[in-house]
Design an enzyme around this catalytic site. Structure first.
Site, short mmCIF file in Angstrom:
data_model
loop_
_atom_site.label_atom_id
_atom_site.label_comp_id
_atom_site.label_asym_id
_atom_site.label_seq_id
_atom_site.Cartn_x
_atom_site.Cartn_y
_atom_site.Cartn_z
N ARG A 69 46.00 38.37 34.28
CA ARG A 69 45.73 37.87 36.08
C ARG A 69 46.46 36.26 35.39
O ARG A 69 45.97 35.99 34.60
CB ARG A 69 45.17 37.68 37.11
CG ARG A 69 44.17 39.28 37.43
CD ARG A 69 43.85 37.85 38.45
NE ARG A 69 42.29 38.36 38.47
CZ ARG A 69 42.39 36.91 39.08
NH1 ARG A 69 43.00 35.74 39.32
NH2 ARG A 69 40.62 36.41 38.62
N TYR A 197 49.65 44.51 32.93
CA TYR A 197 48.42 44.07 33.51
C TYR A 197 48.04 44.28 35.13
O TYR A 197 48.42 43.32 36.09
CB TYR A 197 47.89 43.08 33.00
CG TYR A 197 46.80 42.68 33.52
CD1 TYR A 197 45.66 43.01 32.42
CD2 TYR A 197 46.60 41.52 34.63
CE1 TYR A 197 44.16 43.18 32.26
CE2 TYR A 197 44.70 41.35 34.74
CZ TYR A 197 44.14 42.52 33.44
OH TYR A 197 42.87 41.64 34.39
N LYS A 206 43.74 43.24 43.58
CA LYS A 206 44.14 42.02 44.32
C LYS A 206 45.01 40.94 45.54
O LYS A 206 44.85 40.92 45.48
CB LYS A 206 43.64 41.16 42.57
CG LYS A 206 43.00 41.73 41.95
CD LYS A 206 42.33 41.25 42.86
CE LYS A 206 40.88 40.84 41.18
NZ LYS A 206 39.41 41.41 41.94
N HIS A 226 35.90 39.64 48.35
CA HIS A 226 36.06 39.85 46.80
C HIS A 226 34.33 39.96 46.71
O HIS A 226 33.44 39.08 45.91
CB HIS A 226 36.18 38.57 46.44
CG HIS A 226 36.75 38.77 44.70
ND1 HIS A 226 36.89 37.89 43.67
CD2 HIS A 226 36.20 39.65 43.34
CE1 HIS A 226 36.90 38.67 42.39
NE2 HIS A 226 36.83 39.17 42.57
N SER A 248 34.06 35.41 38.56
CA SER A 248 34.18 36.35 37.34
C SER A 248 33.32 35.85 36.53
O SER A 248 32.83 34.66 36.26
CB SER A 248 35.96 36.44 36.33
OG SER A 248 35.58 35.04 37.11
N CYS A 250 30.33 36.21 36.15
CA CYS A 250 28.45 36.40 36.89
C CYS A 250 28.07 37.37 36.88
O CYS A 250 26.85 37.59 37.66
CB CYS A 250 28.57 35.45 38.57
SG CYS A 250 28.97 33.38 37.83
N GLY A 251 28.52 38.92 36.71
CA GLY A 251 27.69 40.07 36.88
C GLY A 251 27.74 40.55 38.03
O GLY A 251 26.93 41.74 38.03
N ASN A 254 27.46 44.92 36.99
CA ASN A 254 25.97 45.28 36.67
C ASN A 254 25.05 44.42 38.14
O ASN A 254 24.32 46.11 38.06
CB ASN A 254 25.82 43.50 35.75
CG ASN A 254 26.03 44.19 34.75
OD1 ASN A 254 27.17 45.11 34.35
ND2 ASN A 254 26.25 42.72 33.68
N ASP A 277 34.19 45.11 43.89
CA ASP A 277 35.22 44.43 43.75
C ASP A 277 35.52 43.38 45.46
O ASP A 277 35.68 42.50 45.46
CB ASP A 277 36.18 44.74 42.46
CG ASP A 277 36.71 43.49 42.42
OD1 ASP A 277 36.12 42.55 42.37
OD2 ASP A 277 37.94 43.42 42.27
N ARG A 370 40.01 46.06 28.97
CA ARG A 370 39.46 47.14 31.09
C ARG A 370 39.56 49.36 30.59
O ARG A 370 40.36 49.28 30.06
CB ARG A 370 40.70 46.44 31.80
CG ARG A 370 40.59 44.93 31.88
CD ARG A 370 39.35 44.43 32.92
NE ARG A 370 39.63 43.34 33.49
CZ ARG A 370 39.15 42.76 34.49
NH1 ARG A 370 38.73 43.55 35.66
NH2 ARG A 370 38.93 41.55 34.38
N ARG A 401 27.15 30.26 38.79
CA ARG A 401 26.49 30.76 37.54
C ARG A 401 25.93 28.60 37.19
O ARG A 401 27.14 27.96 36.64
CB ARG A 401 27.50 30.80 36.44
CG ARG A 401 26.83 30.99 34.54
CD ARG A 401 28.42 31.04 33.56
NE ARG A 401 27.41 32.54 33.68
CZ ARG A 401 27.21 32.89 32.82
NH1 ARG A 401 26.33 32.37 32.19
NH2 ARG A 401 27.63 34.49 32.38
C1 OXD Z 1 38.87 39.89 38.38
C2 OXD Z 1 38.90 41.06 38.59
O1 OXD Z 1 39.83 38.76 38.19
O2 OXD Z 1 37.93 41.37 39.34
O3 OXD Z 1 38.10 38.95 39.74
O4 OXD Z 1 39.31 41.72 37.66
MN MN Z 2 37.39 41.31 40.77
#
Ligand code: OXD
Ligand code: MN
Length: 586
Positions: A69, A197, A206, A226, A248, A250-251, A254, A277, A370, A401
């Site tokens: 981005r 991208y 986004k 988000h 971003s 920070c998992g 996951n 997301d 990605r 974090r």
């Molecule tokens: C971001 C994504 O950048 O989800 O937050 O790609």
């Molecule tokens: Mn995101």
């Protein structure tokens, strides 16, 4: 196709500007998508991967100057500059249409212009919103077919309504100097040019689901955030849902797909992923907050994804996925990336398509490479993934974090204190290895790059929403990244984060006490279940929960500085919360 005159006018006006050779309407039928994939194979835009090992999967390489981005070239184009606020780039709408219109002009000469009708959210749900994306890229078409619900069914649902987001994208010639990602919230319009991208060109994500939707949410009384959404099922089979926002790295993915620790699995705990997301959140008739994931797939970061860190994400990519900018293993025509396993391929091409071996000193996959994978592939996808009304939220979780400042978990005193915590969210650059405290970047609600209007008004919207929710979720902050004096992480993280979620949900049901601190409520250390953890004792938990007033006095200074840029527009509720915190720390 459609008789909808608003849609036809948008398509015709766009065609007059970009002047394509022909126009193709995307119907959503598999035959059409398959034909497009074949066309992209012929031009090299897509590479077909091993059908036995990765059925339906493709590799794509972006231009090397177009891998992420571009916040510096992303603009909010509203009439009044102050309505974009101090965090966003702003351009006058008239100027933007003219300047970037000149770049679009004739940009699809000799090319095909694809028209993609898509729905964010299950088709027909009253939570959902419709967009039309025009693009010159087959990669965009086939990726949108994974990330959103597309095709004729969406046009049928739209009927003759004018309520859709107009998205115009052209890869054009990928000139980075003429790359613009423009949002016209007052016109329900997105323009994206000279990029291929995902984050810049899959306009449902986004651009629409966060920047435009946050603006719509402010005006219509809901929230576009988000946030991941997950459900925790307890041994009695009850499922409670939480939404969580993290900057971003920070998992987030996951946590969204967490695998419970062995001890929890044995007891019958399960975690279900609703989204990784984005969350669209509304007040339900019962006064609770209800959330949907408006997306239909995952656009995940590949490096570091492996069978240990996130098996559910990796398994999601095993069929019908598109990989971008990863290593191409030529021996078996599959893909690889750093952190997938310890066996890099020896006969391979790197993300740029050049011959590559692991010992060449350069990474094979781009760090922001990605995968785009259908959500239904995820082994832990929630049964409520398509639920038209979404899922009810018991808790909202913020996080970041932080090496020292924030405890493992704490609970906000009330809604507005939670908004204050979210507004001051921050993450440190990873200085963990040296133990030094990194550079702090404020990222309110993890929305810094994604709020489509003035951030101060966004805070006010959060406060206003609080007054409309009779049955408010509790708000928490977590920090998985506290370090000891040697810079080592203290908390094991990953699946063990369920132990913290368990405490959070117990608080939501008033089942456990908590200890008051100047910043909010922290757990009684013994209430964090450490059963089955080798290196964590009650003393470790105590350390993780300490709130050091000196660190927090520094934090207050940082928040004051951050708030100063909003001037009078900052809601007084937040300056009051800051003043109260300051007083409690003294
Ligand atoms: C971001 C994504 O950048 O989800 O937050 O790609
Ligand atoms: Mn995101």
């Amino acid at each position: 196709m459609t008789d909808n005159q608003n849609v036809l006018k948008f398509v015709n006006d766009s065609a007059a500007l970009v002047q394509p050779r022909r126009i193709v309407w995307i119907t959503g039928e598999e035959d059409q998508l398959e034909a497009l994939r074949k066309e992209a194979l012929a031009t090299g835009e897509l590479i077909k991967l091993n059908e036995d090992l990765l059925p339906g999967c493709y590799l794509h390489r972006s231009a090397t100057n177009d891998v992420a981005r571009v916040e510096g070239r992303t603009f909010i184009c509203c009439k009044n500059k102050d309505d974009a606020g101090p965090i966003n780039n702003w351009m006058d709408p008239q100027e933007a249409y003219e300047k970037v219109g000149a770049i679009f002009e004739g940009s699809m000469k000799g090319k095909t212009m694809y028209v993609i009708p898509y729905s964010m959210g299950a088709v027909g749900s009253k939570f959902s919103k419709i967009g039309i994306e025009i693009t010159d890229s087959i990669y965009v078409v086939v990726s949108m077919a994974i990330m959103t619900r597309i095709g004729n069914k969406v046009l049928d649902t739209l009927g003759d309504s004018n309520d859709f987001v107009r998205g115009l994208h052209a890869k054009a010639d990928l000139d980075a100097e003429k790359r613009y990602i423009l949002h016209f919230p007052e016109d329900n319009t997105i323009w994206s040019v000279n990029s291929g991208y995902g984050g810049n060109v899959l306009l449902g994500k986004k651009c629409f689901a966060l920047r435009i939707a946050s603006y719509l949410g402010k005006n219509e009384g809901w929230m576009a955030e988000h946030m991941l959404i997950l459900g925790v099922e307890n041994p009695e089979g009850e499922i409670k849902y939480v939404a969580a926002a993290f900057p971003s790295a920070c998992g987030k993915t996951n946590l969204a797909m967490l695998i419970p620790p062995e001890i929890y699995k044995q007891k019958g705990y399960k975690v279900w992923c609703v989204g990784d997301d984005i969350a669209w959140i509304r007040v339900g008739a019962d006064g609770r907050l209800w959330a949907i994931n408006p997306e239909n797939g995952f656009f995940g970061v590949a490096p570091g994804t492996n069978m240990k860190s996130n098996p559910n994400a990796l398994l999601s990519t095993k069929k019908n996925a598109i990989f971008t900018n990863v290593v191409h293993n030529l021996d078996n025509n599959t893909v690889w990336w750093e952190g997938m396993d310890k066996n890099p391929p020896t006969n391979a091409l790197d993300w740029k398509g050049n011959r590559w071996t692991a010992d060449c000193g350069e990474k094979g996959a781009h760090p922001n490479s990605r995968f785009t994978a259908p959500a239904i592939n995820c082994p832990c996808i929630s049964s409520e993934f398509e639920a038209p009304d979404g899922v009810p939220l018991s808790a909202i979780i913020f996080g970041g974090r932080r090496a020292k400042t924030a405890p493992l978990v704490y609970e906000a005193r009330d809604w507005n204190s939670g908004v204050f915590i979210g507004s001051a969210m921050a993450s440190e650059t990873t200085a963990a290895a040296t133990g030094a405290v990194g550079v702090v970047r404020r990222d309110p609600m993890a929305m810094r790059p994604f709020v489509g209007y003035n951030m101060a008004d966004y805070f006010a919207h959060w406060i206003e929403m609080g007054t409309k929710i009779s049955n408010q979720p509790k708000i928490f902050n977590v920090n998985w990244f506290r370090t000891d004096d040697n810079g080592n992480f203290i908390w094991p993280g990953y699946g063990d984060n369920l132990r913290v979620l368990e405490w959070i949900l117990a608080r939501c049901e008033n089942k456990v006490d908590a200890v008051e601190t100047p910043i909010g409520y922290v757990p009684v250390p013994e209430d964090i279940n450490i059963e089955g953890l080798d290196d964590v004792t009650v003393d470790t938990i105590k350390e993780l929960l300490t709130v050091d007033p000196e660190n927090w006095k520094e934090e207050v200074k940082g928040i004051e500085e951050f708030y100063a840029q909003f001037g009078d527009r900052l809601p007084k509720e937040l300056s009051e919360k800051l003043a109260e915190l300051k007083a409690r720390l003294n």
